[in-house]
Enzyme design. Structure first.
Site, PDB file in Angstrom:
ATOM      1  N   GLU A  48      20.271   1.587   5.680  1.00 37.12           N
ATOM      2  CA  GLU A  48      20.208   1.927   4.255  1.00 37.12           C
ATOM      3  C   GLU A  48      20.403   3.443   4.177  1.00 37.12           C
ATOM      4  OE1 GLU A  48      16.308   2.055   2.330  1.00 37.12           O
ATOM      5  OE2 GLU A  48      17.168   1.081   0.573  1.00 37.12           O
ATOM      6  N   GLU A 103       4.064  11.405  -3.051  1.00 35.13           N
ATOM      7  CA  GLU A 103       3.690  12.828  -3.096  1.00 35.13           C
ATOM      8  C   GLU A 103       4.872  13.688  -3.559  1.00 35.13           C
ATOM      9  OE1 GLU A 103       4.135  10.795  -0.653  1.00 35.13           O
ATOM     10  OE2 GLU A 103       4.642  11.750   1.247  1.00 35.13           O
ATOM     11  N   CYS A 155      16.817   0.878  -4.823  1.00 36.83           N
ATOM     12  CA  CYS A 155      16.746  -0.210  -3.843  1.00 36.83           C
ATOM     13  C   CYS A 155      17.706  -1.329  -4.212  1.00 36.83           C
ATOM     14  CB  CYS A 155      15.332  -0.751  -3.743  1.00 36.83           C
ATOM     15  SG  CYS A 155      14.860  -1.586  -5.236  1.00 36.83           S
ATOM     16  N   LYS A 203      -1.809   5.203  -5.400  1.00 33.60           N
ATOM     17  CA  LYS A 203      -1.438   6.360  -4.564  1.00 33.60           C
ATOM     18  C   LYS A 203       0.076   6.524  -4.727  1.00 33.60           C
ATOM     19  CE  LYS A 203       0.270   7.722  -1.226  1.00 33.60           C
ATOM     20  NZ  LYS A 203       1.497   8.584  -1.320  1.00 33.60           N
TER      21      LYS A 203
END
Ligand code: NAD
Length: 495
Positions: A382, A177, A282, A174
């Site tokens: 972050e 999107e 990241c 998945k």
């Protein structure tokens, strides 16, 4: 008509029956380039049934045949490298070089997966008792699933499905999107490489689709990469449902600069590592910690940082692209305003950034703060934008204490000419990936991606030997054979 992203279920790329579609936009222009389907329940159930069925034959497929699929896949990915990078740049806004790097780091994991026969080797000990031997096998789990973020739409899906599938599992992906076109192309090439029907499925959507995977009993293991709150949620709900979960989450990565470091290396590395990919990595360096006299370099670093510019994906002079969405841009600009209010020194301000020819892009220019303290929101969060916070300390001990007090533990680096300082730092710092004179120390796939603390929830990390263990079970056999049963020349032993 806008291009509809297909689902990939039971070996077929097909248009979803859904009525809900999510716009996929070019972040440099806001043009809607495609629409991703919010996959229906019936389609997800079909994906699971197909993955379960495919597992029965795939797990019996000889390991060298599984490796050969990965070898062909690696060759195809290399052949289509630039084409995939162009698709990727179109939906993420990354510069072409950066997009190529995203694809390349994924290809390296496929190369690792092609070594699967030796990676699966178990252990053996003869004579654990008189005439008794023990040995172990590595067997696949069944159906595994992966949920991936927007920021590496090639590399991160490739962290997951090639290794899981090489281990003998089947996989439901998945992807984000926000950029589903790249993973769709990866799936097409996987079919071309000879992956049998049902071994990989790709569904699209958001929370509802993730929840389905978290609750579906047939899914044995979940790999997640994304933000901290979603990572914690997925870890909790997945393990509550007795699944194996590895969740890689957000970060705040510090770079410690000692006064004996190579100054020109520090400057060029800090600039690239903090604002490259618009800070949407990241492993980006988001905090620079200057020790002692190294603080004198701050104005020069600010001047260099101010020179780099964002731009379109094929602009060779651009250091980075836009942020992924208008919401992401707004969030980053709010942090910059907040930093100012909190009393940090705004040395370079990337707000109100304009790029010629792209009036609607989600641009934020390079940004740098001085005199940041650990109680500020710009330090605690972050930011995930091209923003470098800098802070000053008086000793290496103080730097280590500062880094260790931070709740995240993804990556860190130290720049120094002293082996002793580097050794002390690597040994004492509570962060899972450490660079010495290397700003972004992402391990190659024969190691594992080993974030710690608030940057990772789980036990076994991605790729490397740990990735193989995550996607498999160990079966240990203890066997005894009776010498008295050995048939001699006269026939079977009848006693
Ligand atoms: P995100 O958490 O918003 O989304 C990640 C995935 O989770 C997507 O597929 C999304 O559809 C899904 N999702 C979103 N909200 C959900 C919800 N409420 N419930 C269930 N699923 C949900 O992350 P993002 O913005 O796409 O990616 C950026 C984040 O990923 C940053 O925090 C970054 O540090 C992190 N990241 C971490 C690593 C690592 O290895 N540690 C690597 C890359 C990115």
């Amino acid at each position: 008509m806008t291009r509809k992203v297909p689902v990939f279920i039971d070996g077929e790329f097909k248009q979803s029956a859904t009525e809900q579609w999510i716009d996929v936009t070019n972040p440099a222009t806001q043009e809607v380039i495609a629409q991703a389907p919010v996959t229906t329940l019936a389609e997800m159930q079909e994906a699971v049934a197909s993955a379960k069925k495919a597992f029965l034959t795939w797990k019996e497929t000889p390991v060298s045949e599984r490796a050969r699929v990965m070898l062909r896949y690696q060759a195809l990915l290399k052949e289509h490298h630039d084409e995939i990078a162009e698709i990727l740049a179109g939906e993420t806004g990354k510069t072409f070089d950066d997009a190529k790097g995203d694809v390349w780091r994924g290809i390296e994991v496929v190369e690792h997966a092609a070594n699967i026969p030796s990676l699966l080797m178990g252990e053996t000990v003869e004579n654990v008792a008189r005439g008794i031997d023990s040995y172990s096998y590595t067997q696949p789990l069944g159906v595994c699933a992966g949920i991936t973020p927007f920021n590496f739409p090639a590399m991160i899906p490739l962290w997951m499905f090639p290794l899981a599938i090489a281990c003998g599992n089947t996989f439901i992906l998945k992807p984000s999107e926000q950029d589903p076109l790249t993973p769709t192309r990866l799936a097409e090439l996987f079919v071309e490489a000879g992956a049998p029907k049902g071994v990989l499925q790709v569904i699209h959507g958001g929370k509802e689709q993730v929840d389905f995977l978290l609750d579906e009993p047939a899914v044995r293991a979940i790999s997640f990469v994304g933000s901290v709150p979603v990572g914690q949620y997925i870890y909790r709900r997945g393990t509550e449902n007795m699944k194996r979960v590895q969740a890689f989450a957000g970060a705040k990565n510090h770079c410690v600069i000692m006064p004996d470091a190579n100054k020109s290396q520090v400057i060029s590395n800090l600039v690239g590592a903090s604002v490259g990919a618009a800070g949407q990595r990241c492993m980006a360096i988001s905090v620079a910690v200057f020790v002692g006299a190294a603080r004198e370099w701050i104005p020069e670093i600010a001047a260099e940082l101010a020179k780099v510019k964002p731009g379109g994906w094929n602009d060779k002079g651009a250091a980075f692209g836009p942020l992924i969405s208008p919401q992401a841009k707004q969030r980053v600009e709010q942090f910059i305003s907040q930093g100012e209010k909190e009393g940090a020194e705004l040395l370079v301000d990337g707000r109100n950034c304009e790029v010629e020819g792209f009036p609607d892009g989600n641009w934020v220019g390079p940004t740098m703060f001085g005199k940041v303290t650990t109680d500020m929101e710009i330090y605690k969060n972050e930011i995930f934008g091209p923003v470098l916070c800098t802070t000053e300390v008086n000793s290496l001990e103080e730097a280590i204490a500062l880094v260790n007090a931070n709740p995240y533990g993804n990556g860190t680096s130290i720049f120094t000419a002293s082996g002793a300082a580097a050794r002390k730092y690597q040994h004492e710092v509570e962060v899972g990936q450490v660079g010495i004179n290397i700003p972004i120390p992402v391990p190659l796939p024969f190691f594992s991606f080993t974030g710690w603390k608030g940057s990772f929830f789980g036990d076994l990390h991605a790729y490397g030997k740990q990735g193989v263990r995550f996607y498999s079970e160990t079966k240990t056999i203890t066997a005894r054979w009776f010498e008295s049963d050995i048939a001699d020349a006269s026939g079977p032993n009848m006693t």
